[in-house]
Design a protein around this motif. Structure first.
Motif, PDB file in Angstrom:
ATOM      1  N   MET A 323      61.685  32.390 -64.634  1.00  0.00           N
ATOM      2  CA  MET A 323      61.634  33.760 -64.145  1.00  0.00           C
ATOM      3  C   MET A 323      63.029  34.381 -64.069  1.00  0.00           C
ATOM      4  N   ALA A 324      64.009  33.583 -63.685  1.00  0.00           N
ATOM      5  CA  ALA A 324      65.375  34.098 -63.643  1.00  0.00           C
ATOM      6  C   ALA A 324      65.835  34.511 -65.038  1.00  0.00           C
ATOM      7  N   TYR A 325      65.524  33.691 -66.030  1.00  0.00           N
ATOM      8  CA  TYR A 325      65.880  34.021 -67.406  1.00  0.00           C
ATOM      9  C   TYR A 325      65.152  35.278 -67.871  1.00  0.00           C
ATOM     10  N   THR A 326      63.860  35.368 -67.565  1.00  0.00           N
ATOM     11  CA  THR A 326      63.063  36.499 -68.022  1.00  0.00           C
ATOM     12  C   THR A 326      63.560  37.800 -67.393  1.00  0.00           C
ATOM     13  N   ARG A 327      64.020  37.740 -66.151  1.00  0.00           N
ATOM     14  CA  ARG A 327      64.652  38.919 -65.536  1.00  0.00           C
ATOM     15  C   ARG A 327      65.941  39.273 -66.261  1.00  0.00           C
ATOM     16  N   ALA A 328      66.779  38.260 -66.530  1.00  0.00           N
ATOM     17  CA  ALA A 328      68.049  38.507 -67.209  1.00  0.00           C
ATOM     18  C   ALA A 328      67.831  39.090 -68.593  1.00  0.00           C
ATOM     19  N   ALA A 329      66.738  38.687 -69.248  1.00  0.00           N
ATOM     20  CA  ALA A 329      66.433  39.181 -70.583  1.00  0.00           C
ATOM     21  C   ALA A 329      65.822  40.574 -70.563  1.00  0.00           C
ATOM     22  N   GLY A 330      65.522  41.085 -69.362  1.00  0.00           N
ATOM     23  CA  GLY A 330      64.971  42.424 -69.244  1.00  0.00           C
ATOM     24  C   GLY A 330      63.484  42.516 -69.473  1.00  0.00           C
ATOM     25  N   GLN A 331      62.798  41.387 -69.466  1.00  0.00           N
ATOM     26  CA  GLN A 331      61.358  41.409 -69.710  1.00  0.00           C
ATOM     27  C   GLN A 331      60.544  41.667 -68.455  1.00  0.00           C
ATOM     28  N   ILE A 332      61.054  41.252 -67.297  1.00  0.00           N
ATOM     29  CA  ILE A 332      60.414  41.561 -66.023  1.00  0.00           C
ATOM     30  C   ILE A 332      61.472  42.112 -65.081  1.00  0.00           C
TER      31      ILE A 332
END
Length: 368
Positions: A323-332
């Protein structure tokens, strides 16, 4: 593998008709199948990855239960595969976790039901003589991605951000596909770097292109990629079908980890279009290398196949990292409660198989 929900379900390409499958253990399966399931592969064409390891091998080696009738379709990336599941064109897909999380945040009633790729497979690659040595050197550069709706795009942006850059403004992303088109884009200077995963890189290196990889930072360790997912109502209505498919898929993956060349031969038999007009002997060595790179990403990094267990499990720490990665990637934009995105209730049944028997079968495999 990942990104937003822009691709339409119209992009789906039917790749196989319904198949009546023989059960593992020797049951005849003489009657018509009484349960059906449709699987969406997150790729426009079949390739030496989960298509082969989890489906073709399962079908050919009798790991799929005789009660189950399976159809497969191809979708152009994880977002399209999730749309297929959302629209009920498919019941299950192995899509990128970032796309699953993004869909859930947008209100799509989808849940992850079993892990698949557990070792982060994405890398940034450049030519060996490239002046790009670190992530910071990517500022102002063009990065080739599979498509803007694949996992390449969010990964490239997250990699840039981890290197201290603005993932939206400091890099340009250009769709280049995989295989020969991606290699050509890099070799011609159309792009300065590629953002792909291990299997396409193996294919590019097979063709003679040499690559140098930039190291991923610690932020990328423990992130989940391809993961099996289904609609919430489908999980309830087709619990048995989904469980049977997951069980067969994990057996196929175990078989492939022991016998990658045999698995690739089975892949060619199941999906002859993968040969692209060549013979099995011409394609076998290179495509086995590609398949092995996928299998390595989907099985434990340590230990031998005899020690593999608890197929599909995803731990709390992995969820938080993902989830931390997905936030950093701008997906969530924010964390999603794990209970809203994760349903591991099928895994107990999916793990009810004799691993030793699968391994013995793989070791004894001989092409017909």
């Amino acid at each position: 593998m990942k990104s937003t929900l822009r691709p339409s379900v119209a992009a789906l390409v039917v790749s196989a008709v319904a198949l009546a499958l023989t059960a593992c253990g020797g049951s005849s399966g003489g009657g018509s199948a009484d349960k059906e399931i449709t699987v969406a592969f997150a790729g426009a064409v079949n390739a030496p990855k989960e298509d082969v390891a989890t489906y073709a091998v399962a079908k050919d080696q009798g790991f799929l239960d005789a009660k189950l009738k399976v159809k497969t379709i191809n979708a152009d990336g994880s977002s399209a595969a999730i749309q297929a599941v959302t629209s009920r064109s498919a019941d299950i897909t192995a899509a990128d976790m970032g796309s699953i999380l993004a869909a859930r945040e947008k209100g799509v009633p989808i849940k992850a039901i079993g892990g698949l790729v557990q070792n982060w497979p994405w890398r940034i690659a450049v030519k060996p003589d490239s002046p790009i040595k670190t992530g910071a050197d990517l500022k102002g550069k063009k990065i080739g991605v599979i498509s803007l709706a694949s996992g390449s795009a969010p990964y490239a942006r997250a990699f840039a951000k981890d290197a201290g850059l603005d993932g939206q403004k400091d890099i340009d992303l250009l769709p280049v596909g995989i295989g020969t088109p991606a290699a050509s884009a890099l070799n011609s200077g159309k792009v300065d770097a590629l953002a792909l995963y291990t299997a396409p890189y193996a294919s590019i290196e097979n063709s003679g292109t040499k690559l140098r990889y930039l190291p991923n930072g610690a932020a990328f360790q423990g992130i989940r990629s391809l993961t099996f997912a289904a609609r919430e109502d489908t999980i309830k209505k087709k619990k048995e079908e989904l469980t049977l498919y997951l069980r067969a898929a994990y057996q196929g993956l175990l078989f492939s980890s022991v016998q990658p060349e045999g698995a690739m031969r089975i892949g060619f038999k199941t999906f002859p279009a993968m040969l692209s007009g060549q013979t099995v002997d011409q394609r076998l060595k290179g495509d086995t290398k590609v398949l092995t790179s996928f299998v390595d990403s989907a099985t434990p990094a340590q230990g031998e196949p005899e020690s593999f267990s608890n197929w599909g499990a995803i731990g709390d720490a992995e969820w938080q990292k993902t989830m931390a990665y997905t936030r950093a990637a701008g997906q969530i934009t924010k964390d999603i409660p794990v209970s809203e995105i994760w349903d591991p209730s099928l895994l107990a049944g999916a793990n009810q198989f004799d691993a030793a028997q699968v391994i013995a079968k793989a070791k004894a495999y001989a092409p017909a």
